[in-house]
Design a protein around this motif. Structure first.
Motif: not given
Length: 314
Positions: A110-125
């Motif tokens: 779960a943490e692996i996917v969440l860290l990827i999601s946070m990276s995706f969030d920062r990329y979009l921002a």
């Protein structure tokens, strides 16, 4: 299923971190303080994000869920480890051992996917700011968090699908302070080479590939940020550097342990302590010390609680 009839081991012996009684007393006090700080620190982040309206954004929503996972990751084995420091016989039932393995891989996945999601969030921002709020909607954030738990469950189940039916009929000493899959399957009474290869391809290689993808993602973000010199870009760089620090601290030990599952290194126990105990503690420290909004909101929450208590007493 015939293997089950051969399984005579009903409990495992955890060798722990040290056989010295003096060291175990020191470890008890030290890890008790670390665990308490980890739970309180992550709980404070969750409560701060929930109570502060200006932190109700996609980035902080994901951060709050990361803190919840970290709090859980620190709790699946640490309380028993702390209690075992005061116990002469450090044993765990077969069912308890399997439960620890399940939650380790559930929370890790779960943490692996969440860290990827946070990276995706920062990329979009940073790279797609005009489309950020459209893409990172409330529905998208909830979907990403739900996906992290779904992936975690499937990953944990895949790791245990064959492990629970392995025959354990001889050695039952686990050279760690909790049940970790590479150490437990070595105790089976059959050749576990194929299972080891499967574990490498799922746990070790997935962690390695995800880490490489995250490095590429943050490199792209860094290049984009360096093309700007505004204060907002400096803030974005600070946030991303904090994210990348957490990613490195989490993935580094996991890759080292799971890519070479059948090779015991003296540093393995240190790495196990690091990613199950210290990383969940360092995450809130890194995010709070490098994030002005979170620090200001924590001060506001603390001030509000203090005033409420003062009013109650008067």
């Amino acid at each position: 299923m015939a293997w089950n009839n051969q399984s005579v081991v009903t409990e495992f012996i955890l060798q722990g971190l040290s056989g010295s009684w003096e060291l175990q007393i020191f470890y008890f006090l030290f890890f008790f303080i670390v665990y308490a700080a980890t739970v309180l620190g992550n709980l404070l982040i969750v409560l701060t994000i929930m109570s502060e309206p200006r932190l109700h954004s996609p980035m902080y929503f994901l951060l709050g869920n990361l803190s919840f996972i970290d709090m859980s990751l620190a709790s699946f084995a640490t309380p028993k480890m702390i209690a075992d420091f005061l116990s002469e016989h450090k044993t765990i039932s077969f069912e308890g051992c399997i439960t620890q393995i399940f939650f380790l891989h559930l929370l890790g996945g779960a943490e692996i996917v969440l860290l990827i999601s946070m990276s995706f969030d920062r990329y979009l921002a940073i790279c797609k700011p005009l489309r950020y709020l459209t893409i990172m909607s409330r529905r998208m954030c909830v979907g990403l968090v739900s996906l992290s738990w779904i992936v975690g469950i499937f990953h944990a189940m895949s790791q245990l699908a064959f492990t629970v039916n392995l025959p354990f009929c001889g050695p039952n000493e686990v050279d760690s302070f909790f049940c970790d899959l590479p150490l437990v399957i070595k105790l089976a009474c059959v050749d576990t080479y194929i299972l080891g290869v499967f574990m490498i391809s799922t746990s070790g290689m997935i962690a390695l590939v995800c880490f490489i993808l995250l490095v590429i993602s943050y490199t792209i973000i860094l290049v984009t940020v360096r093309q700007h010199s505004s204060g907002g870009s400096s803030k974005a760089l600070s946030t991303c550097s904090a994210h990348f620090t957490v990613v490195t601290l989490f993935f580094g030990p996991c890759i080292f342990i799971y890519v070479w599952p059948f090779t015991n290194f003296p540093i393995d126990k240190v790495l196990s302590v690091f990613y199950t105990i210290f990383t969940p503690l360092l995450n809130p420290v890194i995010y709070t010390l490098r994030n002005k909004d979170v620090k200001d909101s924590m001060r506001k929450l603390s001030s509000h609680v203090f005033k409420s208590r003062k009013t109650d007493h008067t």
